[in-house]
Design a protein around this motif. Structure first.
Motif, PDB file in Angstrom:
ATOM      1  N   GLY A 158      30.996  40.761  36.450  1.00 56.88           N
ATOM      2  CA  GLY A 158      30.751  39.811  37.341  1.00 56.88           C
ATOM      3  C   GLY A 158      29.438  39.300  37.588  1.00 56.88           C
ATOM      4  N   HIS A 159      28.983  38.231  38.113  1.00 59.90           N
ATOM      5  CA  HIS A 159      27.667  37.557  38.115  1.00 59.90           C
ATOM      6  C   HIS A 159      27.373  37.221  39.364  1.00 59.90           C
ATOM      7  N   ASN A 172      36.795  37.047  43.607  1.00 60.66           N
ATOM      8  CA  ASN A 172      35.807  36.124  42.650  1.00 60.66           C
ATOM      9  C   ASN A 172      34.724  36.371  42.281  1.00 60.66           C
ATOM     10  N   GLY A 174      34.217  38.362  39.798  1.00 60.23           N
ATOM     11  CA  GLY A 174      33.968  38.780  38.472  1.00 60.23           C
ATOM     12  C   GLY A 174      33.186  39.989  38.200  1.00 60.23           C
ATOM     13  N   HIS A 175      33.272  41.086  39.137  1.00 60.53           N
ATOM     14  CA  HIS A 175      33.409  42.341  38.711  1.00 60.53           C
ATOM     15  C   HIS A 175      34.325  43.067  38.365  1.00 60.53           C
ATOM     16  N   GLN A 216      39.592  42.723  39.798  1.00 61.20           N
ATOM     17  CA  GLN A 216      38.825  44.551  39.521  1.00 61.20           C
ATOM     18  C   GLN A 216      39.146  45.401  38.749  1.00 61.20           C
TER      19      GLN A 216
END
Length: 283
Positions: A158-159, A172, A174-175, A216
């Protein structure tokens, strides 16, 4: 005597003799060969060969390195405290005649009071990263696999830096919920780990794993080299040829963010089995 700098939580246990919560310590399930040293002064305290599983919630040893540990009777006379003989750091307590091992001794030690020095250097061990739904279930199978010396659960792909479990659950970041597998390449192989990955979850499900729905929980292999990527592609092709429609993604490994302590070795501590992972022989 010069001591290592301690965090507030380490100081709470090591200096002020508190106790870390059961089943939360880093070394409860550590099976790697090596030596446990004092977190405060680096004095060698215990050998991995003297570690055993007492199911008490803390690392247990039935012997110490000679002269390394000092015993002090508690003020109430009910328990015997153990401290580092070199610097006096609080380690935990010792109990006798419980029948766990032939030595009839159990050093019940706080993980936070220890630092582990592996017999094998990190360069001799390898790491692999797999996401296959709830990381509790993914880790359950990998931590029991031959050649695996340690597992951790966390997040990757993620981010968001240093994500919390609550943040990832918002879907939300991304992980992916990811398991870090540390293994001895002399005792197992990345190929064996790949087979176990595919045989312990539904790699055809696109939206999660079992009842756990969300980005996830999707199936993903995070490869760290071109060799790992090629092996993953090989097994996806084998599965395709067997008639499976494989939903597993392949992504380059990025920073692994370790999850909160209560997630580590979750089913081992609970004494239960995964609800959405099971082993099915394929290969």
């Amino acid at each position: 005597m010069k001591f290592n700098q301690l965090t507030p939580e380490e100081e709470r246990v090591i200096v002020y003799k508190a106790t870390e919560m059961p089943y939360t310590g880093e070394y409860i399930n550590n099976k790697e060969e090596g030596t446990y040293v004092c977190k405060r002064c680096n004095a060698p305290l215990y050998r991995s060969s003297d570690k055993f599983d007492s199911h008490c919630g803390w690392p247990s040893f039935d012997d110490e390195i000679e002269g390394a540990v000092k015993r002090i009777l508690d003020a109430g006379g009910q328990r015997t405290e153990i401290v580092c003989a070199n610097c006096g750091a609080h380690l935990g307590h010792v109990f006798l005649n419980e029948g766990f091992t032939l030595k009839q001794t159990r050093h019940c030690v706080n993980s936070i009071s220890l630092k582990f020095i592996p017999a094998k250097s990190e360069s001799e061990l390898k790491k692999a990263y797999f996401a296959s739904g709830c990381f509790w279930g993914t880790e359950y199978f990998f931590m029991k696999a031959p050649g695996v010396v340690k597992t951790n659960v966390g997040f990757m792909g993620g981010h968001v830096d240093h994500p919390t479990y609550e943040q990832v659950c918002q879907k939300n970041t991304g992980h992916f919920e990811t398991t870090e597998v540390i293994y001895d390449p002399e005792k197992t192989s990345y190929e064996n780990l790949l087979k176990l990955f595919f045989e312990t979850h539904d790699f055809t499900q696109t939206d999660g794993q079992g009842p756990d729905i969300g980005p996830q929980y999707r199936s993903c292999i995070f490869y760290s080299s071109s060799d790992e990527k090629q092996l993953a592609e090989k097994y996806i092709q084998i599965l395709n040829e067997k008639g499976y429609v494989v939903a597993t993604m392949l992504k380059p490994a990025s920073t692994f963010w370790k999850a909160e302590n209560y997630h580590q070795q979750y089913y081992e501590h609970k004494g239960t089995k995964p609800y959405c992972h099971k082993y099915t022989r394929i290969f």
